[in-house]
Design a protein around this motif. Sequence first.
Motif, PDB file in Angstrom:
ATOM      1  N   ILE A 303       0.853  -1.190   0.000  1.00 21.63           N
ATOM      2  CA  ILE A 303       0.000   0.000   0.000  1.00 21.63           C
ATOM      3  C   ILE A 303       0.888   1.239   0.000  1.00 21.63           C
ATOM      4  N   ALA A 304       0.700   2.101  -0.988  1.00 22.30           N
ATOM      5  CA  ALA A 304       1.442   3.355  -1.036  1.00 22.30           C
ATOM      6  C   ALA A 304       0.726   4.405  -0.192  1.00 22.30           C
ATOM      7  N   LEU A 305       1.438   5.028   0.710  1.00 23.26           N
ATOM      8  CA  LEU A 305       0.906   6.139   1.496  1.00 23.26           C
ATOM      9  C   LEU A 305       1.349   7.425   0.810  1.00 23.26           C
ATOM     10  N   VAL A 306       0.404   8.169   0.291  1.00 17.66           N
ATOM     11  CA  VAL A 306       0.731   9.310  -0.555  1.00 17.66           C
ATOM     12  C   VAL A 306       0.421  10.632   0.143  1.00 17.66           C
ATOM     13  N   ALA A 307       1.096  11.668  -0.310  1.00 19.09           N
ATOM     14  CA  ALA A 307       0.876  13.012   0.242  1.00 19.09           C
ATOM     15  C   ALA A 307      -0.460  13.556  -0.237  1.00 19.09           C
ATOM     16  N   PRO A 308      -1.333  13.963   0.672  1.00 23.91           N
ATOM     17  CA  PRO A 308      -2.621  14.510   0.256  1.00 23.91           C
ATOM     18  C   PRO A 308      -2.519  15.927  -0.306  1.00 23.91           C
ATOM     19  N   ARG A 309      -1.395  16.607  -0.022  1.00 26.39           N
ATOM     20  CA  ARG A 309      -1.171  17.964  -0.525  1.00 26.39           C
ATOM     21  C   ARG A 309       0.317  18.264  -0.470  1.00 26.39           C
ATOM     22  N   ASP A 310       0.710  19.380  -1.027  1.00 24.38           N
ATOM     23  CA  ASP A 310       2.122  19.772  -1.001  1.00 24.38           C
ATOM     24  C   ASP A 310       2.561  20.035   0.436  1.00 24.38           C
ATOM     25  N   GLY A 311       3.848  19.794   0.710  1.00 24.06           N
ATOM     26  CA  GLY A 311       4.379  20.068   2.044  1.00 24.06           C
ATOM     27  C   GLY A 311       5.778  19.510   2.193  1.00 24.06           C
ATOM     28  N   PHE A 312       6.149  19.199   3.438  1.00 26.10           N
ATOM     29  CA  PHE A 312       7.438  18.565   3.681  1.00 26.10           C
ATOM     30  C   PHE A 312       7.309  17.612   4.869  1.00 26.10           C
ATOM     31  N   VAL A 313       8.159  16.584   4.863  1.00 21.50           N
ATOM     32  CA  VAL A 313       8.116  15.561   5.905  1.00 21.50           C
ATOM     33  C   VAL A 313       8.717  16.145   7.181  1.00 21.50           C
ATOM     34  N   LEU A 314       7.917  16.174   8.241  1.00 19.64           N
ATOM     35  CA  LEU A 314       8.376  16.733   9.505  1.00 19.64           C
ATOM     36  C   LEU A 314       8.880  15.646  10.447  1.00 19.64           C
ATOM     37  N   THR A 315       8.129  14.558  10.586  1.00 16.24           N
ATOM     38  CA  THR A 315       8.537  13.480  11.490  1.00 16.24           C
ATOM     39  C   THR A 315       8.211  12.129  10.871  1.00 16.24           C
ATOM     40  N   ARG A 316       8.892  11.073  11.389  1.00 14.13           N
ATOM     41  CA  ARG A 316       8.585   9.699  11.005  1.00 14.13           C
ATOM     42  C   ARG A 316       8.605   8.820  12.257  1.00 14.13           C
ATOM     43  N   ARG A 317       7.937   7.683  12.164  1.00 15.38           N
ATOM     44  CA  ARG A 317       7.991   6.701  13.246  1.00 15.38           C
ATOM     45  C   ARG A 317       9.358   6.020  13.255  1.00 15.38           C
ATOM     46  N   THR A 318       9.866   5.747  14.447  1.00 20.91           N
ATOM     47  CA  THR A 318      11.137   5.047  14.567  1.00 20.91           C
ATOM     48  C   THR A 318      10.991   3.573  14.237  1.00 20.91           C
ATOM     49  N   ARG A 319       9.954   2.967  14.773  1.00 22.05           N
ATOM     50  CA  ARG A 319       9.759   1.532  14.540  1.00 22.05           C
ATOM     51  C   ARG A 319       9.213   1.309  13.143  1.00 22.05           C
ATOM     52  N   ARG A 320       9.700   0.262  12.519  1.00 19.78           N
ATOM     53  CA  ARG A 320       9.322   0.001  11.135  1.00 19.78           C
ATOM     54  C   ARG A 320       8.178  -0.996  11.010  1.00 19.78           C
ATOM     55  N   PHE A 321       7.493  -1.250  12.098  1.00 24.36           N
ATOM     56  CA  PHE A 321       6.238  -1.996  12.051  1.00 24.36           C
ATOM     57  C   PHE A 321       5.163  -1.120  12.668  1.00 24.36           C
ATOM     58  N   VAL A 322       4.046  -0.967  11.970  1.00 23.61           N
ATOM     59  CA  VAL A 322       2.947  -0.150  12.471  1.00 23.61           C
ATOM     60  C   VAL A 322       1.675  -0.974  12.468  1.00 23.61           C
ATOM     61  N   ARG A 323       0.757  -0.580  13.341  1.00 25.55           N
ATOM     62  CA  ARG A 323      -0.547  -1.239  13.400  1.00 25.55           C
ATOM     63  C   ARG A 323      -1.595  -0.361  12.713  1.00 25.55           C
ATOM     64  N   HIS A 324      -2.697  -0.983  12.403  1.00 26.24           N
ATOM     65  CA  HIS A 324      -3.797  -0.268  11.752  1.00 26.24           C
ATOM     66  C   HIS A 324      -4.161   0.983  12.555  1.00 26.24           C
ATOM     67  N   GLY A 325      -4.181   2.132  11.885  1.00 19.91           N
ATOM     68  CA  GLY A 325      -4.538   3.391  12.537  1.00 19.91           C
ATOM     69  C   GLY A 325      -3.386   4.144  13.157  1.00 19.91           C
ATOM     70  N   ASP A 326      -2.192   3.538  13.230  1.00 17.49           N
ATOM     71  CA  ASP A 326      -1.045   4.244  13.808  1.00 17.49           C
ATOM     72  C   ASP A 326      -0.646   5.435  12.944  1.00 17.49           C
ATOM     73  N   ASP A 327      -0.104   6.465  13.601  1.00 17.85           N
ATOM     74  CA  ASP A 327       0.508   7.570  12.866  1.00 17.85           C
ATOM     75  C   ASP A 327       1.841   7.090  12.294  1.00 17.85           C
ATOM     76  N   VAL A 328       2.022   7.259  11.009  1.00 14.25           N
ATOM     77  CA  VAL A 328       3.252   6.841  10.356  1.00 14.25           C
ATOM     78  C   VAL A 328       4.215   8.016  10.221  1.00 14.25           C
ATOM     79  N   LEU A 329       3.693   9.185   9.866  1.00 11.05           N
ATOM     80  CA  LEU A 329       4.522  10.391   9.792  1.00 11.05           C
ATOM     81  C   LEU A 329       3.649  11.631   9.883  1.00 11.05           C
ATOM     82  N   LYS A 330       4.305  12.757  10.187  1.00 12.99           N
ATOM     83  CA  LYS A 330       3.648  14.065  10.162  1.00 12.99           C
ATOM     84  C   LYS A 330       4.101  14.784   8.900  1.00 12.99           C
ATOM     85  N   LEU A 331       3.145  15.261   8.132  1.00 15.60           N
ATOM     86  CA  LEU A 331       3.428  16.045   6.938  1.00 15.60           C
ATOM     87  C   LEU A 331       3.031  17.495   7.212  1.00 15.60           C
TER      88      LEU A 331
END
Length: 347
Positions: A303-331
């Motif tokens: 599943i590709a997680l795509v940017a809903p609008r222009d911006g820049f990547v502010l944060t990412r999750r450290t762990r590389r496994f996420v559960r349904h509904g988890d925040d993956v990154l802040k845009l």
Amino acid sequence: MLETREMIAGDTPGVTYAMPVLRFDGTGGGRTTYIQGALHAQEWPGAVAIHCLVPKLLKAEAERRLRAPITVVPHANPIGLNQSIQSEHMGRFDLNSRTNFNRAFALPGAPAPDAFTAAPERLKARLLDLSADADIVLDLHCDDEAPVYLYVPSEVWPETAPLAAALNAQAVLVWDGEGGGAFEDAVAKRFMARAGTGDGVVVPGKVVSTVELRGVGDVSRATAEADADGLYRFLVAAGVIDDATLPLLPSYAGPVIRQEWVEMIRAPASGAVFYDKAIGDAVTAGETLATLMPRPGDPSADIALVAPRDGFVLTRRTRRFVRHGDDVLKLATFAPSPNAKPGPLEA
């Protein structure tokens, strides 16, 4: 410097938590300052920055260059410091109440703690007491993976811009209204109550910020010294410390993003994550930010997680496994998000 121990009685008989507090004396005339680290107890970048800041404060105090008192709490959460499960430090939430240690701070007018108040709430009340007389209040946190960035209530943003410049912050998130009962929220509301102002009205001379010092793994002598230097430069620029050897602080030139412009990119399924964009990368709407792999061995399910609008990547999750509904990154974007939530979203 005067070092004392704040004793916080636990909820179990015989259990007491000790919290060191450092107080530096001033000669008079400047703004009183309060700095705390590691309210989320596993977030050590703030605590080690304070560790490297203290010698600078000791020298300034000895040379009578401190114009106003500075109170420092290197680790503001002895309760969370003691929480671990199977060698995993669990310092963000109280394990008993499951309440975020940086939520449920009492806003002005709330009842005082009583005999039935739990230890985490007594700790929060004491932190507010320790910062009660301060004009400058800094709460040092960190994110998962991130640059240095700030959360700032709009009522104090003009006064807080030098802090962003001194720390070379890569972004400032300015928010209005309710702050979810975070420490920053309670302090800002206290400033406003004392000034007799309402939401959105600038309170002159006051500073409060949640300072995100990169990511949770960014604990090194180099980053700690850099952050301590930045905090010291800010205190000089704010007139708290006299130091004629430092050049004038430049104006902050980085992006100022409204809180409601931050888009939380969430996982639509559980799985491993490949990040396609790095921290700070500029993106356009439709670009892939990360790829989620819910079924290892079956690339067709990616599943590709795509940017809903222009911006820049502010944060990412450290762990590389996420559960349904988890925040993956802040845009960080440049328009309101339909998914915006009130108040600061600190890690």
